[in-house]
Design a protein around this motif. Structure first.
Motif, mmCIF file in Angstrom:
data_model
loop_
_atom_site.group_PDB
_atom_site.id
_atom_site.type_symbol
_atom_site.label_atom_id
_atom_site.label_comp_id
_atom_site.label_asym_id
_atom_site.label_seq_id
_atom_site.Cartn_x
_atom_site.Cartn_y
_atom_site.Cartn_z
ATOM 1 N N GLN A 72 0.821 -1.207 0.000
ATOM 2 C CA GLN A 72 0.000 0.000 0.000
ATOM 3 C C GLN A 72 0.856 1.258 0.000
ATOM 4 O OE1 GLN A 72 -3.283 0.048 -0.586
ATOM 5 N NE2 GLN A 72 -2.909 2.249 -0.815
ATOM 6 N N ASP A 73 1.993 1.238 0.674
ATOM 7 C CA ASP A 73 2.882 2.401 0.636
ATOM 8 C C ASP A 73 3.377 2.660 -0.784
ATOM 9 O OD1 ASP A 73 2.636 2.982 3.289
ATOM 10 O OD2 ASP A 73 4.678 2.409 3.860
ATOM 11 N N ILE A 74 3.707 1.595 -1.506
ATOM 12 C CA ILE A 74 4.105 1.743 -2.917
ATOM 13 C C ILE A 74 2.922 2.264 -3.730
ATOM 14 C CG2 ILE A 74 4.972 0.547 -4.965
ATOM 15 C CD1 ILE A 74 6.151 -1.577 -3.015
ATOM 16 N N CYS A 75 1.766 1.684 -3.475
ATOM 17 C CA CYS A 75 0.548 2.079 -4.186
ATOM 18 C C CYS A 75 0.234 3.557 -3.964
ATOM 19 C CB CYS A 75 -0.608 1.205 -3.701
ATOM 20 S SG CYS A 75 -2.097 1.288 -4.719
ATOM 21 N N ASN A 76 0.469 4.042 -2.760
ATOM 22 C CA ASN A 76 0.202 5.454 -2.465
ATOM 23 C C ASN A 76 1.065 6.376 -3.320
ATOM 24 O OD1 ASN A 76 -1.696 4.778 -0.534
ATOM 25 N ND2 ASN A 76 -0.263 4.911 1.180
ATOM 26 N N ARG A 77 2.303 5.965 -3.586
ATOM 27 C CA ARG A 77 3.176 6.760 -4.460
ATOM 28 C C ARG A 77 2.667 6.742 -5.889
ATOM 29 N NH1 ARG A 77 5.792 9.315 -5.517
ATOM 30 N NH2 ARG A 77 8.020 8.989 -5.734
ATOM 31 N N VAL A 78 2.151 5.591 -6.326
ATOM 32 C CA VAL A 78 1.572 5.499 -7.669
ATOM 33 C C VAL A 78 0.328 6.373 -7.763
ATOM 34 C CG1 VAL A 78 0.488 3.958 -9.355
ATOM 35 C CG2 VAL A 78 2.492 3.180 -8.066
ATOM 36 N N ILE A 79 -0.493 6.351 -6.728
ATOM 37 C CA ILE A 79 -1.698 7.181 -6.718
ATOM 38 C C ILE A 79 -1.330 8.664 -6.807
ATOM 39 C CG2 ILE A 79 -3.656 7.933 -5.300
ATOM 40 C CD1 ILE A 79 -3.754 5.026 -4.206
ATOM 41 N N ALA A 80 -0.270 9.065 -6.118
ATOM 42 C CA ALA A 80 0.186 10.460 -6.182
ATOM 43 C C ALA A 80 0.591 10.819 -7.611
ATOM 44 C CB ALA A 80 1.356 10.669 -5.228
ATOM 45 N N ALA A 81 1.249 9.885 -8.308
ATOM 46 C CA ALA A 81 1.651 10.128 -9.700
ATOM 47 C C ALA A 81 0.424 10.222 -10.608
ATOM 48 C CB ALA A 81 2.568 9.005 -10.176
ATOM 49 N N ILE A 82 -0.587 9.417 -10.317
ATOM 50 C CA ILE A 82 -1.826 9.460 -11.096
ATOM 51 C C ILE A 82 -2.548 10.788 -10.879
ATOM 52 C CG2 ILE A 82 -4.135 8.433 -11.312
ATOM 53 C CD1 ILE A 82 -2.773 5.720 -10.646
ATOM 54 N N LYS A 83 -2.558 11.269 -9.650
ATOM 55 C CA LYS A 83 -3.176 12.568 -9.360
ATOM 56 C C LYS A 83 -2.505 13.677 -10.167
ATOM 57 C CE LYS A 83 -4.722 11.687 -4.589
ATOM 58 N NZ LYS A 83 -4.540 12.073 -3.174
ATOM 59 N N ALA A 84 -1.178 13.614 -10.225
ATOM 60 C CA ALA A 84 -0.438 14.638 -10.972
ATOM 61 C C ALA A 84 -0.707 14.527 -12.464
ATOM 62 C CB ALA A 84 1.057 14.494 -10.696
ATOM 63 N N ARG A 85 -0.719 13.305 -13.008
ATOM 64 C CA ARG A 85 -0.923 13.120 -14.442
ATOM 65 C C ARG A 85 -2.330 13.536 -14.876
ATOM 66 N NH1 ARG A 85 1.219 9.613 -18.292
ATOM 67 N NH2 ARG A 85 3.168 10.009 -17.163
ATOM 68 N N THR A 86 -3.324 13.208 -14.056
ATOM 69 C CA THR A 86 -4.716 13.509 -14.408
ATOM 70 C C THR A 86 -5.155 14.898 -13.956
ATOM 71 O OG1 THR A 86 -5.516 12.474 -12.359
ATOM 72 C CG2 THR A 86 -5.387 11.079 -14.335
ATOM 73 N N GLN A 87 -4.261 15.587 -13.230
ATOM 74 C CA GLN A 87 -4.581 16.907 -12.666
ATOM 75 C C GLN A 87 -5.828 16.836 -11.781
ATOM 76 O OE1 GLN A 87 -4.765 19.390 -16.240
ATOM 77 N NE2 GLN A 87 -2.583 19.868 -16.029
ATOM 78 N N ARG A 88 -5.841 15.805 -10.959
ATOM 79 C CA ARG A 88 -6.936 15.610 -10.014
ATOM 80 C C ARG A 88 -6.349 15.494 -8.597
ATOM 81 N NH1 ARG A 88 -9.455 17.049 -13.736
ATOM 82 N NH2 ARG A 88 -11.282 16.095 -14.714
ATOM 83 N N PRO A 89 -5.963 16.636 -7.988
ATOM 84 C CA PRO A 89 -5.326 16.592 -6.661
ATOM 85 C C PRO A 89 -6.244 16.049 -5.572
ATOM 86 C CG PRO A 89 -5.864 18.846 -7.286
ATOM 87 C CD PRO A 89 -6.075 18.010 -8.507
ATOM 88 N N ASN A 90 -7.542 16.157 -5.765
ATOM 89 C CA ASN A 90 -8.502 15.661 -4.770
ATOM 90 C C ASN A 90 -9.131 14.345 -5.205
ATOM 91 O OD1 ASN A 90 -8.171 17.998 -3.099
ATOM 92 N ND2 ASN A 90 -9.464 19.136 -4.536
ATOM 93 N N LEU A 91 -8.363 13.559 -5.943
ATOM 94 C CA LEU A 91 -8.849 12.282 -6.461
ATOM 95 C C LEU A 91 -9.367 11.392 -5.325
ATOM 96 C CD1 LEU A 91 -8.933 10.491 -9.099
ATOM 97 C CD2 LEU A 91 -6.745 9.560 -8.341
ATOM 98 N N GLU A 92 -10.560 10.873 -5.504
ATOM 99 C CA GLU A 92 -11.123 9.947 -4.521
ATOM 100 C C GLU A 92 -10.493 8.572 -4.726
ATOM 101 O OE1 GLU A 92 -15.297 7.552 -3.593
ATOM 102 O OE2 GLU A 92 -15.304 9.242 -4.996
ATOM 103 N N VAL A 93 -10.077 7.950 -3.626
ATOM 104 C CA VAL A 93 -9.524 6.600 -3.686
ATOM 105 C C VAL A 93 -10.539 5.650 -3.059
ATOM 106 C CG1 VAL A 93 -7.633 5.072 -3.044
ATOM 107 C CG2 VAL A 93 -7.179 7.498 -3.522
ATOM 108 N N ARG A 94 -11.078 4.785 -3.884
ATOM 109 C CA ARG A 94 -12.052 3.809 -3.393
ATOM 110 C C ARG A 94 -11.330 2.480 -3.183
ATOM 111 N NH1 ARG A 94 -17.568 3.189 -6.610
ATOM 112 N NH2 ARG A 94 -17.862 5.183 -5.545
ATOM 113 N N PHE A 95 -11.291 2.002 -1.947
ATOM 114 C CA PHE A 95 -10.609 0.760 -1.634
ATOM 115 C C PHE A 95 -11.586 -0.410 -1.723
ATOM 116 C CE2 PHE A 95 -6.453 2.108 -0.530
ATOM 117 C CZ PHE A 95 -6.569 3.396 -0.032
ATOM 118 N N ILE A 96 -11.198 -1.426 -2.479
ATOM 119 C CA ILE A 96 -12.045 -2.593 -2.691
ATOM 120 C C ILE A 96 -11.294 -3.847 -2.233
ATOM 121 C CG2 ILE A 96 -13.221 -4.012 -4.424
ATOM 122 C CD1 ILE A 96 -13.616 -1.455 -6.049
#
Length: 307
Positions: free
Chosen positions: A72-96
């Motif tokens: 999950q710590d690695i995943c959090n870094r990937v999510i941060a990169a996705i937020k930057a790429r999509t320009q969605r700083p408030n991106l909702e993260v839905r955990f399944i």
């Protein structure tokens, strides 16, 4: 001439029909390719992340129900990169939550955009999903009580042996049982919670899974020092994140992020945090030093399967 014209007409019709079928097949194939993941995430302002509920120390829930762990710590870094790429700083993260049985279908059908658990990258799975760079390599061994008399796999003849349902370990154990006629009674747990309960109750004499995950199970037992991890590794398990097939751009973003973590030393720091220091919930240290193989992998990241 009339017969020749008829033949020409029939040939033209056949060609046209063939082209129509091919175009139709091409359209159908295109229809099966999901909307590009980054576009989907940007449009919905949401990413769906698959996690495991009890795969310590990779992906599990803490006392407050928060998803934590090395994966999950690695995943959090990937999510941060996705937020930057999509320009969605408030991106909702839905955990399944996902299990060994449903993780691949949930990625395939788009319910999960990125699975950040403890999935082994197998060549046999590549037709179903895409894998990220490998971030951990484990070996399949046995967890047993010190006084059990079990030292390696040949000691399991005629015994009750535990594994997890839908895993590569289950496949290996059942194949071994059949080919070597060991007369083992293979018990398949739904997850690590059920597995831990089964091994501690004495329902099975040994628990076959990935060594690092067995170390996590051991840390949660009532008396961890009463248990040992033994046996010759039966396979090498390359852990990677899963994504849908056919989305090269998303895979590249995930891999670039993970590669940067590996080469910068960030991944090694996270490794020390989760494998060489006390971890929740009981503050037990797994004492699982990084192998030379994993250190070499971090120096030269790749997303190739081992098996």
């Amino acid at each position: 001439m009339r017969e020749r014209d008829t033949t020409r007409a029939a040939w033209a019709l056949a060609v046209a029909t063939g082209l129509s079928i091919l175009l139709g097949m091409s359209s159908a194939a295109r229809a099966q390719i999901a909307q590009p993941t980054l576009e989907k995430i940007q449009s919905a302002n949401r990413i769906a992340v698959g996690y495991r509920e009890a795969s310590l120390p990779f992906s599990y829930l803490d006392a407050n129900g928060k998803v934590i762990g090395f994966s999950q710590d690695i995943c959090n870094r990937v999510i941060a990169a996705i937020k930057a790429r999509t320009q969605r700083p408030n991106l909702e993260v839905r955990f399944i939550p996902v299990t060994s049985q449903n993780r691949i279908p949930l990625v395939q059908n788009g319910t999960v955009d990125l699975e950040c658990g403890v999935t082994t990258h197998l060549r046999a799975r590549q037709s179903q999903v895409t894998f990220s760079n490998t971030f951990f390599v484990a070996g399949t061994r046995l967890l047993t009580r010190k006084e059990s008399g079990i030292h390696d796999f040949q000691d399991l003849v005629g015994k009750n042996v535990l594994t997890n349902q839908g895993t590569n370990s289950e496949h290996l154990l059942r194949t071994m049982n059949l080919q070597k006629q060991m007369d083992m009674r293979v018990i398949s747990a739904r997850d690590y919670v059920e597995g831990r309960e089964s091994i501690e109750s004495g329902r099975a004499v040994a628990y076959m899974m990935d060594d690092v995950l067995l170390a996590g199970v051991r840390s949660l037992l009532a008396h961890p020092s009463d248990w040992v991890i033994v046996g010759t590794p039966q396979s090498r398990e390359a852990y990677a994140f899963m994504m849908r097939n056919g989305d090269a751009a998303f895979r590249q973003l995930v891999n670039d992020t993970m590669s940067a973590m590996m080469k910068s030393g960030e991944m090694e720091a996270l490794y020390r945090k989760w494998f060489e220091q006390p971890v929740p919930p009981h503050g037990v240290t797994l004492d699982f030093p990084m192998t030379a193989q994993l250190r070499a992998l971090y120096a030269a990241p790749d997303d190739r399967a081992i098996n």
